[in-house]
Write an enzyme that holds these catalytic residues in place. Structure first.
Site, PDB file in Angstrom:
ATOM      1  N   ARG A 106     -24.113  13.586   8.741  1.00  0.00           N
ATOM      2  CA  ARG A 106     -22.929  12.827   8.663  1.00  0.00           C
ATOM      3  C   ARG A 106     -22.093  14.229   8.652  1.00  0.00           C
ATOM      4  NH1 ARG A 106     -20.424   8.369   6.173  1.00  0.00           N
ATOM      5  NH2 ARG A 106     -18.544   8.940   5.216  1.00  0.00           N
ATOM      6  N   ARG A 115     -23.414   6.748  -0.980  1.00  0.00           N
ATOM      7  CA  ARG A 115     -23.966   5.416  -0.603  1.00  0.00           C
ATOM      8  C   ARG A 115     -24.720   5.298   0.636  1.00  0.00           C
ATOM      9  NH1 ARG A 115     -21.042   0.640  -1.788  1.00  0.00           N
ATOM     10  NH2 ARG A 115     -19.549   1.969  -2.806  1.00  0.00           N
ATOM     11  N   THR A 116     -24.211   6.016   1.769  1.00  0.00           N
ATOM     12  CA  THR A 116     -24.887   5.881   3.017  1.00  0.00           C
ATOM     13  C   THR A 116     -26.001   6.789   2.983  1.00  0.00           C
ATOM     14  OG1 THR A 116     -22.701   5.810   4.254  1.00  0.00           O
ATOM     15  CG2 THR A 116     -24.399   6.306   5.503  1.00  0.00           C
ATOM     16  N   LYS A 173     -22.188  31.532   7.329  1.00  0.00           N
ATOM     17  CA  LYS A 173     -22.313  32.802   8.144  1.00  0.00           C
ATOM     18  C   LYS A 173     -22.026  32.778   9.696  1.00  0.00           C
ATOM     19  CE  LYS A 173     -26.064  34.272   5.011  1.00  0.00           C
ATOM     20  NZ  LYS A 173     -27.533  34.030   4.563  1.00  0.00           N
ATOM     21  N   HIS A 203     -19.068   5.515  13.126  1.00  0.00           N
ATOM     22  CA  HIS A 203     -20.162   5.155  12.104  1.00  0.00           C
ATOM     23  C   HIS A 203     -20.746   4.050  12.522  1.00  0.00           C
ATOM     24  CE1 HIS A 203     -21.880   4.979   8.211  1.00  0.00           C
ATOM     25  NE2 HIS A 203     -20.883   4.790   7.429  1.00  0.00           N
TER      26      HIS A 203
END
Lengths: 330, 330, 330
Positions: free
Chosen positions: A127, A76-77, A106, A155
């Site tokens: 995110r 959604r975001t 790695k 957020h």
């Protein structure tokens, strides 16, 4: 030989943002925005609405490329940010599986990943699953970075779109009564909204939460310090008739893994349905960060006061406004 | 205060499509298309071919954004739709892991997901694993929605591209003989093609399937009702010399989990190879929805009558035509 | 009826590339590039830098669509290619999970996948886990194909960006001394760079590797045949003061699964830190294909001779140059 970063664009300066919105270099937490900056941002967001509704091709960010780097899925975001970039005429390169990013496996640091990605793109949307990651990434970056949420941390664009929705739906943020309902212990959106509301005048907050999901003490203390009135109540009906904004949230089942009976009790306690809507003022609105499960019944959707899908759209405008602000003229 | 959806654009009306192609609001099943609509669509598809071959930048859908929402992987179909949007000048935001869409995991309904996504994008392309999902989503949407397949249900754009390929390769659909070969029990493409062919005049269908994969009774009854001639035959060689179109399909191994010997028998039974091609008419074509395993040998690829890769390209044109039809002037 | 492929554009011809860069049809291995072609490519890459720095919208590949087909994740390489296409005005459709590509699971050959994808897009970028796949795909394709690495095989654009970085940072490739450091047994970048350096005049190569990760005999033989001087040394300090380029690589932990003590010994042996930088010449540079783990300490990043992030940016320019070369005028 040029150095590989331009210190003048380091985000450190932007986090202070002494010069208002135009000095913004990165977005990592909602506290970066004081009230004049919020008002500037809302003005840009309104311009973004006009651009979107106009429907013709917008070229504001033509030639610019945004990189979305998602270490946990949040479709959604992600789609909201990516559409925002597209609607401004920019382009997007994207990964929603950054945790499997081969170089992370790695042993590469987040800083190195950011400093590689910034060689390609003009702005990074990050995110991450760890609180504090957005700040670390913004400090490493020499291009603007926008946090799309960092775990239990912040957020910021959600908080900004919430406050923009109140302004737009009610016509003001000062002099409002707002009920925050549901999972106030675990939901970071309710916490962030309470913080940002404390910057406005004469806001009264009602906290309406099941016993197992009450809001934390730190926020109540912060509000008291700011002179913002608040009250914990147990009766959603009585509050519904008082408030301008009823901000409902989902009980976060995933936090109740070992306490299913607590979840069931909490989930069923405060439902917004047609009966409750009858108690609300005609010019009040119901908001919700979405997704919802059953805490707002589908019958409410047809009510013009149901603002939650419009709220989602405001997320598009706010993200367009931030991208345009960070990249215009660069 | 505006309501969050515009009822006039609800797809319900579009499914009936009384006003021909221009009244189309969403694409959920091939039955939406009657013969005049198909002819209109083919005309638009031919225009799309001209645009693509011209190679210069097309701006028909400039400023528009398509959202692809795939609940199961289908990279081929997804890339076809996304390229179609790109070639029209539009932009794409995409998820191929919608099943892990965080909000679905949290219990969000498909309707809510669609009504959030439509806040961002101008058209939704949905792939779902449950039959009927496309209809549910189209009913919830206030923007156009195109189904990219819903499980064992419909895959309408495949049927449209198949019939367009026959028209283009043979020069007509009326007065043709078509053999449907292979897994007629499990393959939805063969079923859909049989249905859509029944709308044309003087089409004769041959069903050539192994015993374990014969076509279902419902289709044979439907064809008989429509006055469309059909015949089940067991000899591919004899049919090959008769038909204008030989539509080969893959035996769907995944449906024979507990019957490996049935799969082996069915898989080897009807192979299109160079020997078979020698029996076919010079102006006939071989089609296949792809992917193929061994039911058409690679030696056939060089034969100009091997139309299956051109068929894939027609998928691009048909999807461009649908996107242009649904979005133009909006 | 048109045939489905145009033989004149088959990549076979391009692999020979008798006519210099303009005759290039696909990129599958660095051996395709002789010295005049490299110089042509670098000229185009410099033009790409100007375009990128200019910042305004570029339209060179407007109307063109690139398909990225990644059978194993390599987000860094993928985003570099995709940004390259975006910056040239083109568009991108993408899959980073091609191994789960439904049609591959169903048994489709790589050739068929390529011949389907080429119906949609104008150029394919392929990453595969099997050596030799890029060549197979390029032979099947009638549109240009660029390899983004095929397993233990080649990663030609990495070799090209490495040599371009030396040219740009040092001002020449002839008459240079280059140390290749670290995992010379397993790292294909060091091997490829050694090969491509052998095309230049008066280059001296130092191989500085732990005993368990020494460079293979075949490369040493090739260099000797070409008349390119080389030396295996065990003392990074003594070499550091000699060389123009110190090319550090990561010890590939994943290759030491059953020999953790070998890995630990190898990993700690040759570290580039501030002490080592003091030994290096003022106009030398440190390169690294990234990601790094601990073989270059973060303190080195601020040194203007640390070229590894600029090297990543050169990857963007080289990929833009290849895309522009392959697609311009088509």
């Amino acid at each position: 030989r040029p150095t590989h970063r331009r210190p003048s664009r380091r985000s450190g300066a932007g986090l202070v943002a002494a010069g208002g919105l135009s000095s913004l270099a990165s977005v990592v937490e909602s506290q970066q925005f004081d009230r004049p900056m919020l008002e500037e941002l809302f003005e840009v967001a309104r311009e973004m609405e006009r651009i979107t509704e106009d429907g013709s091709e917008c070229k504001i960010l033509a030639g610019k490329v945004m990189g979305t780097l998602f270490y946990e899925p949040s479709t959604r975001t992600r789609l909201s940010f990516e559409t925002a970039m597209c609607r401004l005429g920019g382009k997007v390169v994207s990964t929603e599986n950054a945790r499997e990013f081969s170089s992370v496996a790695k042993g590469e640091t987040l800083e190195d990943t950011i400093r590689t990605l910034e060689q390609y793109v003009d702005v990074v949307v990050l995110r991450h699953f760890q609180a504090g990651s957005a700040r670390i990434a913004a400090d490493a970056a020499s291009v603007p970075l926008i946090s799309a949420g960092d775990g239990p941390g912040q957020h910021p664009t959600q908080a900004l779109l919430d406050i923009y929705t109140i302004q737009k739906e009610i016509g003001r943020v000062d002099d409002t009564k707002v009920a925050l309902v549901g999972d106030l212990a675990n939901g970071r959106t309710a916490r962030s909204l309470a913080y940002i509301l404390s910057k406005f005048r004469n806001v009264k907050l009602y906290f309406v939460a099941p016993d197992v999901a009450r809001i934390n003490e730190d926020i109540k203390e912060h509000l008291t310090e700011c002179g913002c009135e608040w009250e914990e109540v147990d009766n959603l009906q009585s509050v519904a008739s008082e408030v301008d904004v009823l901000y409902q949230t989902r009980i976060q089942k995933e936090r109740y893994g070992d306490r299913p009976e607590d979840y069931e009790k909490a989930q069923g306690k405060f439902i917004v349905d047609e009966d409750l809507m009858r108690l609300m003022k005609q010019d009040a609105v119901v908001m919700h960060p979405l997704p919802r499960v059953g805490e707002i019944t589908p019958q409410v959707d047809a009510d013009p006061r149901a603002a939650y899908f419009r709220q989602a759209k405001n997320g598009l405008y706010i993200r367009m406004a931030l991208l345009a602000t960070l990249l215009k003229g660069k």
